[in-house]
Design an enzyme around this catalytic site. Structure first.
Site, mmCIF file in Angstrom:
data_model
loop_
_atom_site.group_PDB
_atom_site.id
_atom_site.type_symbol
_atom_site.label_atom_id
_atom_site.label_comp_id
_atom_site.label_asym_id
_atom_site.label_seq_id
_atom_site.Cartn_x
_atom_site.Cartn_y
_atom_site.Cartn_z
ATOM 1 N N CYS A 1 -4.608 2.560 -3.760
ATOM 2 C CA CYS A 1 -3.616 3.007 -2.938
ATOM 3 C C CYS A 1 -2.324 2.084 -3.289
ATOM 4 C CB CYS A 1 -3.719 3.009 -1.643
ATOM 5 S SG CYS A 1 -5.223 4.184 -1.178
ATOM 6 N N HIS B 1 0.928 -1.169 0.021
ATOM 7 C CA HIS B 1 0.149 -0.064 0.026
ATOM 8 C C HIS B 1 0.937 1.117 0.017
ATOM 9 C CE1 HIS B 1 -2.976 3.013 2.027
ATOM 10 N NE2 HIS B 1 -3.777 2.064 1.486
ATOM 11 N N ASP C 1 2.946 -4.444 7.950
ATOM 12 C CA ASP C 1 1.620 -3.706 8.001
ATOM 13 C C ASP C 1 0.575 -4.421 8.045
ATOM 14 O OD1 ASP C 1 -0.643 -2.545 6.795
ATOM 15 O OD2 ASP C 1 0.333 -1.818 5.028
ATOM 16 N N GLN D 1 -4.411 -5.174 7.106
ATOM 17 C CA GLN D 1 -5.547 -6.363 6.376
ATOM 18 C C GLN D 1 -5.261 -7.771 7.190
ATOM 19 O OE1 GLN D 1 -7.884 -5.533 4.712
ATOM 20 N NE2 GLN D 1 -7.349 -3.407 3.814
ATOM 21 N N LYS E 1 -10.756 -0.723 10.443
ATOM 22 C CA LYS E 1 -11.110 -1.907 9.400
ATOM 23 C C LYS E 1 -11.378 -3.044 10.259
ATOM 24 C CE LYS E 1 -7.416 -0.223 6.275
ATOM 25 N NZ LYS E 1 -8.217 -0.025 4.962
#
Ligand code: PMP
Length: 407
Positions: A361, A121, A198, A201, A224
């Site tokens: 993104c 991202h 990261d 997700q 999220k």
């Protein structure tokens, strides 16, 4: 998992959009919020609202207890050793920027390397580009395989003893690829580098154990995973965070301020300058309670089922290309031949189906895939296979509609 009972917890799902029951398939962008989270924030503002850490009054100490209680929930959620390692901030983007601006600028020097992948991202690319430019370091990419995965052999070939930072998405927000971060952490450490994960997700969808993964930093966003917008967590190993300088200076993060110099509070507060995101953190705590009550293993199993179902159903549509590997997180990114993804999303919206279209993104990845944009349907704990059927019907209608339009 009683999906009907779960859906009842999400008031926003119970509505019609453009004359059809809403099908919300955009949870990778942001998830919906259950009643318990909405009520936790509402209750806080109705009964407790006050600034934290300064309170000599009752509301102030109640607010502090709730805020710090949320930190303990976040610690437990990712199995960090200590609440000192849990820094509240605005979200994944802010967390990654803290690591880049603080750890990165202090530890990366001319000739050093920062290693990332093409599936990152923008939030996990640009902060490293900035560090590399400022410090004269090289940004290196682990090559992407045809199926949207990376191999450990390529990781070994890319990471060297000049590498100071390996920054990687646990789960790709476009391809759904689940990266083997535990193995990558091992390779990074063997080369004397730190690994920054990261987790935007992954945290909402699978059990995270930062000690087992042995990652040095792990950033995720509350919004999220059923929490409000504007709250996120940066995890960092305590010894690393202790050695780092804050990036925001001002109230709340100081110990003593004198005319020409100041000292910082201990962890984690030295990284939380200004009035903290109190209501957001309390909402995140309620979201963690909600998710843990259902159980992350249950959620992961449900999502695996629905991801497989969606992959198979969309694969059967002629002229539809799916990007990313077969084994994936619960999202499907695709394109329909001859139809721009924005048009796909617009037609689906007329059917009450919310998906996302664009570059997500991830412009570096779009270039690798040789597309300018894609459509993406992303599922969460409240989605059903019937909703995937609605998506398929909508896509067949889209094809029919554009098949009848001459360009
Ligand atoms: N990384 C990934 C993989 C993401 O999917 C996102 C959100 N789309 C981010 C980082 C950024 O998260 P946020 O906008 O919450 O900071």
């Amino acid at each position: 998992m009683d999906i009907r009972a779960i859906r009842e917890q999400f008031p926003v799902l119970d509505q019609e959009v453009n004359g059809h029951p809403l099908v919300y398939l955009d949870s990778s962008a942001t998830s919906q919020k259950p009643i318990s989270v909405i009520e936790a924030v509402d209750h806080y503002y109705r009964t407790t609202n006050s600034n934290v850490h300064r309170g000599v009054h009752t509301l102030g100490s109640r607010a502090t207890d709730l805020y710090e209680g949320a930190r303990e929930k976040a610690r437990r959620f990712i199995n960090a050793k200590s609440t000192s390692e849990i820094i509240f901030n605005r979200g994944t983007t802010t967390g990654l920027n803290i690591v880049a601006q603080s750890y990165g600028l202090a530890n990366v020097n001319e000739g050093d390397e920062i290693v990332i992948t093409p599936m990152e991202h923008h939030s996990n690319i640009i902060p490293w580009q900035q560090v590399a430019k400022k410090k004269g370091a090289t940004l290196k990419y682990i090559p992407l395989q045809e199926d949207g995965t990376i191999t450990l052999e390529d990781v070994r070939n890319t990471v060297t003893n000049q590498t100071k930072i390996v920054a990687i998405a646990h789960v790709s927000n476009v391809l759904g690829t689940i990266n083997p971060v535990k193995e990558i952490a091992k390779i990074a450490h063997e080369n004397g580098a730190v690994i920054v994960v990261d987790g935007a997700q992954s945290a909402p969808h699978m059990k995270i154990d930062v000690q087992d993964l042995d990652c040095d930093f792990y950033a995720f966003s509350g919004h999220k995973m059923c929490a409000p917008t504007g709250i996120g967590v940066l995890y960092g190993k305590e010894d690393l965070l202790n050695a780092m300088e804050p990036v925001e200076f001002g109230g709340e993060m100081i110990d003593f301020v004198e005319k020409y110099d100041s000292t910082w509070k201990e962890l984690p507060w030295k990284f939380e300058g200004g009035t903290p995101i109190i209501a957001g953190a309390i909402g995140l705590g309620a979201a963690i309670d909600f998710i843990e009550e259902i159980g992350l293993d249950e959620i992961a199993a449900h999502e695996e089922h629905i991801a497989n179902y969606a992959y198979d159903a969309l694969s059967n549509i002629d002229g539809l290309t799916i990007y990313g590997p077969r084994k994936r997180a619960s999202l499907v990114t695709f394109n329909l031949d001859e139809v721009h993804p924005h048009d796909v999303s617009t037609v689906l919206d007329t059917e009450g189906i919310a998906i996302r279209a664009g570059h997500h993104c991830a412009q570096v990845l779009m270039k690798e895939l040789q597309v300018s944009a894609t459509a993406r349907a992303s599922m969460y704990l409240y989605n059903t296979v019937e909703e995937v059927d609605r998506l398929v019907e909508g896509l067949l209608k889209t094809k029919e509609y554009f098949g009848n339009v001459s360009f």
